[in-house]
Design a protein around this motif. Structure first.
Motif, short mmCIF file in Angstrom:
data_model
loop_
_atom_site.label_atom_id
_atom_site.label_comp_id
_atom_site.label_asym_id
_atom_site.label_seq_id
_atom_site.Cartn_x
_atom_site.Cartn_y
_atom_site.Cartn_z
N VAL A 254 -54.41 75.47 -37.55
CA VAL A 254 -53.81 76.28 -36.49
C VAL A 254 -54.15 75.70 -35.12
O VAL A 254 -53.28 75.63 -34.23
N PHE A 255 -55.39 75.29 -34.92
CA PHE A 255 -55.84 74.80 -33.61
C PHE A 255 -55.76 73.28 -33.49
O PHE A 255 -56.30 72.72 -32.53
N ASN A 256 -55.10 72.64 -34.45
CA ASN A 256 -54.87 71.19 -34.39
C ASN A 256 -56.18 70.42 -34.25
O ASN A 256 -56.33 69.56 -33.37
N ILE A 257 -57.13 70.72 -35.12
CA ILE A 257 -58.43 70.04 -35.12
C ILE A 257 -58.45 69.08 -36.31
O ILE A 257 -58.46 69.51 -37.46
N PRO A 258 -58.45 67.78 -36.08
CA PRO A 258 -58.39 66.82 -37.19
C PRO A 258 -59.73 66.66 -37.89
O PRO A 258 -60.34 65.58 -37.88
N GLY A 259 -60.21 67.73 -38.50
CA GLY A 259 -61.49 67.70 -39.18
C GLY A 259 -61.34 67.66 -40.68
O GLY A 259 -60.30 67.23 -41.22
N VAL A 260 -62.36 68.12 -41.39
CA VAL A 260 -62.36 68.08 -42.85
C VAL A 260 -61.27 68.98 -43.42
O VAL A 260 -60.52 68.59 -44.32
N GLY A 261 -61.18 70.21 -42.91
CA GLY A 261 -60.17 71.13 -43.41
C GLY A 261 -58.76 70.63 -43.18
O GLY A 261 -57.88 70.78 -44.04
N PHE A 262 -58.52 70.04 -42.03
CA PHE A 262 -57.21 69.49 -41.70
C PHE A 262 -56.82 68.39 -42.69
O PHE A 262 -55.69 68.33 -43.19
N ASN A 263 -57.77 67.50 -42.98
CA ASN A 263 -57.49 66.41 -43.92
C ASN A 263 -57.33 66.92 -45.34
O ASN A 263 -56.50 66.39 -46.10
N LEU A 264 -58.10 67.94 -45.73
CA LEU A 264 -57.93 68.51 -47.06
C LEU A 264 -56.56 69.13 -47.23
O LEU A 264 -55.90 68.95 -48.27
N PHE A 265 -56.11 69.87 -46.23
CA PHE A 265 -54.78 70.48 -46.30
C PHE A 265 -53.70 69.42 -46.41
O PHE A 265 -52.76 69.54 -47.20
N ARG A 266 -53.82 68.36 -45.61
CA ARG A 266 -52.83 67.29 -45.68
C ARG A 266 -52.87 66.58 -47.02
O ARG A 266 -51.82 66.22 -47.59
#
Length: 308
Positions: A254-266
């Motif tokens: 949601v907040f466009n943070i390219p962290g662990v959660g972002f990479n897992l979702f992708r």
């Protein structure tokens, strides 16, 4: 103590292999056509498909693929994502921002939960206790998929109090709103547990003895009651690490943070098995180490606890 730590380390090894095997099996069973999922709507030639299939062993049995992955993992090689990037490089970019976000969320949640929980436990059935009960129930009823976009819309876009997006090189201020959202996952539970522990310890015999000795109320609460009340809260901190990591998938998106959660979702959406399993493997290690540290903190908080 040494035998206890050794036994826990052996259990952690078995848990790690079991967790990675289950995650790898789930990703293997969920794979429909990872090569086409990576390309989206673009067509893929037969030669490109064959090259990618051979590179990532997609045509080999599940156990053989898992063996390749574990051989690389045990040697420090997390493999290559289907996008062509090394997963270790992606972790180096993702983990710092996620660690900052998780630490900020834990500090906010623990500060609010312990402070409000102590006050509620001291003033049971009072106005503050009833208000915090209602607020915690409201927070528990709001899932993170609703709370995160709502907080971004209200406080980030409409009111402009916080940056609506964070980005890779986000400052502590830019991470404050997503940290508050992420911390809301655990603050309600920690607050109620702290309140119950404080209320129970206030009726204990050692508290009455301390007061009979003439100790001040601040010393009784701060030294005797709070120290024993923190034991269940410390237990929750170890469990909450998993909740924070799962909530980070939504919050970072949601907040466009390219962290662990972002990479897992992708990785999940593109059926990128090596990427998902690589990040989850590190999350399993973090979770196991944190829970071991939490167990060891019991003896520091309560001298009566001894590990044989």
């Amino acid at each position: 103590m040494f035998r206890y730590i050794l036994r826990r380390l052996l259990q952690m090894v078995l848990t790690f292999f079991g967790a990675t095997f289950i995650v790898y099996a789930l990703m293997f069973a969920n794979q429909d056509d990872p090569v086409q999922a990576l390309a989206g709507d673009r067509p893929i030639t037969d030669s490109q498909r064959q090259i990618l299939t051979e590179r990532y062993h997609l045509d080999e049995p599940f156990l053989q693929q898992y063996r390749y992955y574990m051989e690389g993992l045990l040697t420090g090689d997390f493999g290559t994502s289907l996008t062509g990037r090394r997963i270790s490089d992606m972790m180096a970019d993702a983990w710092p921002v996620t660690i900052k976000l998780a630490l900020l969320a834990i500090v906010i949640a623990a500060t609010v939960a312990i402070t409000a929980g102590v006050v509620s436990g001291i003033r049971r059935a009072g106005t503050f206790d009833n208000v915090t009960l209602v607020l915690t129930l409201v927070i528990l009823c709001l899932p993170i998929v609703v709370l995160a976009p709502l907080a971004r819309l209200v406080f980030g876009v409409q009111l402009g109090w916080f940056p609506p997006t964070a980005g890779r090189d986000a400052s502590w201020w830019a991470l404050l709103l997503p940290a508050i959202v992420l911390g809301s996952l655990v603050v309600a539970t920690q607050l109620r547990v702290t309140r119950s522990a404080v209320a129970e310890n206030l009726r204990a015999d050692y508290v009455r003895t301390a007061r009979a000795k003439g100790l001040s109320g601040r010393r009784v609460i701060g030294v005797h009651v709070l120290r024993n009340s923190l034991i269940p809260v410390v237990t929750l901190v170890g469990v909450d690490i998993g909740n924070l990591m799962s909530g980070a998938i939504v919050t970072e998106g949601v907040f466009n943070i390219p962290g662990v959660g972002f990479n897992l979702f992708r990785g999940i959406t593109t059926e990128d098995g090596p990427l998902v399993v690589g990040f989850v493997s590190i999350l399993v290690i973090v979770f196991l180490v944190v829970n071991l540290v939490v167990d060891l903190l019991y003896a520091a908080l309560d001298p009566r606890i001894r590990y044989a």
